[in-house]
Design a protein around this motif. Structure first.
Motif, short mmCIF file in Angstrom:
data_model
loop_
_atom_site.label_atom_id
_atom_site.label_comp_id
_atom_site.label_asym_id
_atom_site.label_seq_id
_atom_site.Cartn_x
_atom_site.Cartn_y
_atom_site.Cartn_z
N GLU A 50 -13.85 -0.80 -10.07
CA GLU A 50 -14.57 -0.69 -8.81
C GLU A 50 -15.46 -1.89 -8.56
O GLU A 50 -15.67 -2.32 -7.42
N GLU A 51 -15.97 -2.48 -9.65
CA GLU A 51 -16.84 -3.66 -9.51
C GLU A 51 -16.45 -4.70 -10.55
O GLU A 51 -16.23 -4.37 -11.72
N SER A 66 -7.89 -9.37 1.51
CA SER A 66 -7.37 -8.16 0.89
C SER A 66 -6.01 -7.83 1.49
O SER A 66 -5.84 -7.84 2.71
N GLY A 69 -6.65 -2.25 0.78
CA GLY A 69 -7.97 -1.72 0.47
C GLY A 69 -9.09 -2.55 1.06
O GLY A 69 -8.93 -3.73 1.36
N ASP A 70 -10.25 -1.92 1.24
CA ASP A 70 -11.44 -2.60 1.76
C ASP A 70 -12.15 -3.32 0.62
O ASP A 70 -12.30 -2.78 -0.48
N LEU A 71 -12.60 -4.54 0.89
CA LEU A 71 -13.20 -5.39 -0.13
C LEU A 71 -14.61 -5.78 0.29
O LEU A 71 -14.84 -6.20 1.43
N SER A 72 -15.55 -5.65 -0.64
CA SER A 72 -16.93 -6.10 -0.41
C SER A 72 -17.26 -7.21 -1.40
O SER A 72 -16.97 -7.08 -2.60
N TYR A 85 -18.25 -7.65 4.11
CA TYR A 85 -17.28 -6.56 4.13
C TYR A 85 -15.99 -7.05 4.79
O TYR A 85 -16.00 -7.52 5.92
N LYS A 103 -16.59 -5.58 -4.93
CA LYS A 103 -16.55 -4.13 -5.07
C LYS A 103 -15.36 -3.61 -4.28
O LYS A 103 -15.13 -4.01 -3.14
N GLY A 104 -14.60 -2.73 -4.93
CA GLY A 104 -13.43 -2.15 -4.31
C GLY A 104 -12.19 -2.38 -5.15
O GLY A 104 -11.96 -3.49 -5.64
N LYS A 105 -11.40 -1.33 -5.32
CA LYS A 105 -10.12 -1.44 -6.01
C LYS A 105 -9.07 -1.87 -4.99
O LYS A 105 -8.62 -1.05 -4.18
N VAL A 106 -8.74 -3.14 -5.00
CA VAL A 106 -7.89 -3.72 -3.96
C VAL A 106 -6.77 -4.55 -4.58
O VAL A 106 -6.76 -4.83 -5.77
#
Length: 210
Positions: A50-51, A66, A69-72, A85, A103-106
């Motif tokens: 996740e991070e 990406s 998935g959404d990526l931060s 974001y 952050k985000g599983k992408v």
């Protein structure tokens, strides 16, 4: 002019920092990511945590988007710690030397550029029309590269040049690289993507004269 296609069976994946990374292309071909002696590099990564923290790349610029998935992104700078974001297929450029956390599983797509190169990343496939690209090497540039990555859909690429006429059928998750030198030119035609859930990622890189 040189044309290279990298099929899935040609690609090698490596795992580190909570990511499984697949190198699609590196230039020069004898260069190594580990040695940091490349001018540019294209890769994809499946992020399983996740991070995670990006590897610092001093002297390089990154362009990331990406694919799924959404990526931060968080740049840990004195001036700001503001989050960036990103929705799928939205490219974002930043300095590889920055301390950056994602952050985000992408599944993401990366272009890395040294100071000797300029480049862009964009998405094709959101149009019902053909995409026509006139490939030329501008004055002051030594080489021009155009690459196509087929994400979730096969694709047909037509290349028409003074000394080259070629039609290439690409399967899912393959990478096509076209290299032109000073004075060379070609017309590239990309048909609309049939699968509305798929797309083609296009990379364009110019290398400066020495």
């Amino acid at each position: 002019m040189k044309v290279i296609i990298r099929k899935q069976t040609d690609l090698v994946a490596g795992r580190w920092n909570g990511r499984t990374t697949t190198e699609l292309a590196i230039y020069p071909e004898t260069a190594s990511y580990k040695e940091r002696d490349f001018i540019w590099r294209v890769s994809t990564a499946t992020v399983e945590q996740e991070e995670s923290d990006f590897t610092k790349l001093v002297g390089f610029r990154r362009i990331i988007l990406s694919l799924q998935g959404d990526l931060s992104l968080y740049h840990h700078l004195e001036a700001t710690n503001k989050a960036i974001y990103l929705k799928p297929y939205e490219p974002y450029a930043f300095d590889g030397a920055w301390d950056t956390t994602s952050k985000g599983k992408v599944v993401d797509f990366n272009l890395m550029l040294s100071g000797k190169a300029d480049g862009t990343v964009r998405t094709l496939g959101d149009s019902e029309n053909q995409t026509i690209i006139e490939m030329t090497t501008p004055k002051g540039k030594r080489e021009h590269f155009v690459g196509f990555y087929t994400w979730k859909t096969p694709q047909k690429i037509h290349i028409s040049g003074r000394e080259l006429e070629k039609e290439i059928d690409m399967r899912e998750k393959e990478f096509l690289l076209i290299q032109a030198f000073a004075g060379e030119c070609a017309t590239l035609r990309i048909d609309p993507v049939a699968d509305r859930n798929g797309c083609v990622i296009m990379v364009e890189v110019f290398i400066d004269n020495l």
